[in-house]
Each structure stands twice: as structure tokens, then as C-alpha cells.
Scaffold this active site. Structure first.
Site, PDB file in Angstrom:
ATOM      1  N   ARG A  52     -42.048  37.000  36.711  1.00 39.15           N
ATOM      2  CA  ARG A  52     -40.896  37.843  36.355  1.00 39.15           C
ATOM      3  C   ARG A  52     -40.225  37.315  35.076  1.00 39.15           C
ATOM      4  NH1 ARG A  52     -36.266  34.911  37.376  1.00 39.15           N
ATOM      5  NH2 ARG A  52     -36.429  33.298  38.971  1.00 39.15           N
TER       6      ARG A  52
ATOM      7  N   GLU B 217     -40.903  24.193  31.611  1.00 35.60           N
ATOM      8  CA  GLU B 217     -40.589  23.326  32.747  1.00 35.60           C
ATOM      9  C   GLU B 217     -41.426  23.717  33.955  1.00 35.60           C
ATOM     10  OE1 GLU B 217     -36.411  23.061  33.481  1.00 35.60           O
ATOM     11  OE2 GLU B 217     -35.886  23.336  31.371  1.00 35.60           O
TER      12      GLU B 217
ATOM     13  N   ASN C  63     -40.157  18.559  32.486  1.00 45.78           N
ATOM     14  CA  ASN C  63     -40.058  19.181  31.164  1.00 45.78           C
ATOM     15  C   ASN C  63     -41.135  18.630  30.237  1.00 45.78           C
ATOM     16  OD1 ASN C  63     -37.502  19.455  32.533  1.00 45.78           O
ATOM     17  ND2 ASN C  63     -36.633  20.129  30.588  1.00 45.78           N
TER      18      ASN C  63
ATOM     19  N   LYS D 218     -33.742  35.795  34.261  1.00 43.32           N
ATOM     20  CA  LYS D 218     -32.624  36.658  34.654  1.00 43.32           C
ATOM     21  C   LYS D 218     -31.366  35.819  34.762  1.00 43.32           C
ATOM     22  CE  LYS D 218     -34.757  38.419  38.361  1.00 43.32           C
ATOM     23  NZ  LYS D 218     -35.257  39.234  39.458  1.00 43.32           N
TER      24      LYS D 218
ATOM     25  N   GLY E 100     -35.246  15.902  30.658  1.00 41.78           N
ATOM     26  CA  GLY E 100     -34.578  17.149  30.289  1.00 41.78           C
ATOM     27  C   GLY E 100     -33.105  16.894  30.063  1.00 41.78           C
TER      28      GLY E 100
ATOM     29  N   LYS F 254     -31.239  19.423  39.591  1.00 42.55           N
ATOM     30  CA  LYS F 254     -30.914  18.506  40.676  1.00 42.55           C
ATOM     31  C   LYS F 254     -29.970  19.149  41.679  1.00 42.55           C
ATOM     32  CE  LYS F 254     -32.008  14.007  38.813  1.00 42.55           C
ATOM     33  NZ  LYS F 254     -31.854  13.761  37.366  1.00 42.55           N
TER      34      LYS F 254
ATOM     35  N   HIS G 193     -44.883  20.291  45.678  1.00 42.31           N
ATOM     36  CA  HIS G 193     -45.394  19.089  46.346  1.00 42.31           C
ATOM     37  C   HIS G 193     -44.248  18.080  46.361  1.00 42.31           C
ATOM     38  CE1 HIS G 193     -48.189  15.941  47.578  1.00 42.31           C
ATOM     39  NE2 HIS G 193     -47.663  15.159  46.649  1.00 42.31           N
TER      40      HIS G 193
ATOM     41  N   PHE H  57     -28.061  35.258  37.182  1.00 41.81           N
ATOM     42  CA  PHE H  57     -27.741  35.496  38.584  1.00 41.81           C
ATOM     43  C   PHE H  57     -26.246  35.408  38.801  1.00 41.81           C
ATOM     44  CE2 PHE H  57     -32.161  34.307  38.599  1.00 41.81           C
ATOM     45  CZ  PHE H  57     -32.703  35.246  39.461  1.00 41.81           C
TER      46      PHE H  57
END
Ligand code: ADP
Ligand code: MG
Length: 147
Positions: free
Chosen positions: A103, A78, A28, A106, A14, A20, A83, A108
Site C-alpha cells: 500500500r 526501513e 534502516n 498514509k 535511524g 520503539k 522474527h 493515520f
């Protein structure tokens, strides 16, 4: 609606969208896979099942969105697999089934707000995937096939 949606393809590098620093890594899919998606599938956050190569099936959350790197002309897909892997799996074949929608995308106000939303998404994915009708999808022939 397009769900459940089965899909398999290569994991590519990506563009460092910050997963990260969030501590939430996302595998990706290659452009080829993304372009094969139904063009009218809603952007946002989904949950489902995923396996790397011929490995075990795990719960996942997935985002379908517009990649800012490409000036929003290309979608990215993505997968965050719920796990802990011993090693990265770039260029491996990732097989997924997208089971349900959580959802829309959005913005943030802060990194903390984003991280806590993602944690909520992961909890919702875990709960939903425990339902019998969603457990059944694990047995699908799609996941029994060799790479
Ligand atoms: P990139 O921008 O290259 O996608 P990320 O920080 O999002 O970088 O890390 C994604 C990579 O991390 C995956 O391609 C995979 O090789 C590795 N990885 C390790 N554990 C996971 C996981 N639980 N879910 C998704 N990817 C993981
Ligand atoms: Mg990623």
C-alpha cells in the site's frame, strides 16, 4: 516495475521515528544503499524476505518513504523483520529481496490506527510470502553468498 528487487547493505542508526514506541522496530539502510535504489520506485509499504549477515531468511515488511528528519529531501528504506532477535544488529549486513507492494504511505488519525494498519501489513506479508512463487525466491543464489 522493479520487483523483485534484491539489495544488500549496512544497517545504520535511524532517527527515532517512533518505531520503539510502536513496538515495531525497523532496520534502516545506510544512505548509500538508499541512493542506489531506483529513483522512481514507489514510496509505500512492501513485503519480502530478509536475512541478517549469514543468518536465516525471514519474512519482512519494508517501508520506502521520505525521511522528515531531512526535510523530505532524502528517502529512507526501513525493514521490519518478522522474527524475534536476541540482540540488535546495527552495522550488520542486511540482505533483502523486495517481492511485492502492499500500500502507499498514509497518515493515520491515531497511533492505534497506525499500529493496526502495520499489523494488517504484517499479516498480508505472511500470507503472500507463503505462495509457492514467493517461496521460490528463498532459494535464490543471492542469499547463498557469504558476507
Ligand atoms: P532506529 O531508529 O535506530 O532504526 P528502531 O527502533 O527502528 O531504531 O530499531 C531498529 C534496530 O532494532 C535495528 O537496526 C536492529 O538492530 C534492531 N532490531 C531488533 N529486532 C528487529 C527486527 N525484528 N526488525 C528490524 N530491526 C530489529
Ligand atoms: Mg528504524
Amino acid at each position: 516495475t522493479h520487483l523483485p528487487y534484491f539489495c544488500r547493505g549496512e544497517v545504520v542508526r535511524g532517527f527515532g521515528r517512533g518505531s520503539k514506541e510502536l513496538g515495531i522496530r525497523t532496520a534502516n539502510f545506510s544512505e548509500q544503499v538508499v541512493e542506489s535504489f531506483p529513483s522512481d520506485i514507489s514510496t509505500g509499504i512492501y513485503y519480502g524476505w530478509a536475512c541478517v549477515g549469514n543468518g536465516d531468511l525471514h519474512k519482512m515488511v519494508l517501508s520506502i518513504g521520505w525521511n522528515p528528519y531531512y526535510k523530505n529531501v532524502k528517502k529512507s528504506v526501513e525493514t521490519h523483520i518478522i522474527h524475534t532477535f536476541k540482540e540488535d544488529f546495527y552495522w550488520a549486513t542486511l540482505s533483502i529481496v523486495i517481492v511485492g507492494y502492499i500500500r502507499p504511505e498514509k497518515n493515520f488519525a491515531s497511533l492505534d490506527a497506525l499500529i493496526s494498519a502495520i499489523q494488517d501489513d504484517i499479516e498480508e506479508a505472511k500470507r503472500k510470502l507463503d505462495l509457492p512463487e514467493n517461496q521460490k525466491l528463498k532459494e535464490d543464489n543471492f542469499f547463498q553468498m557469504p558476507e
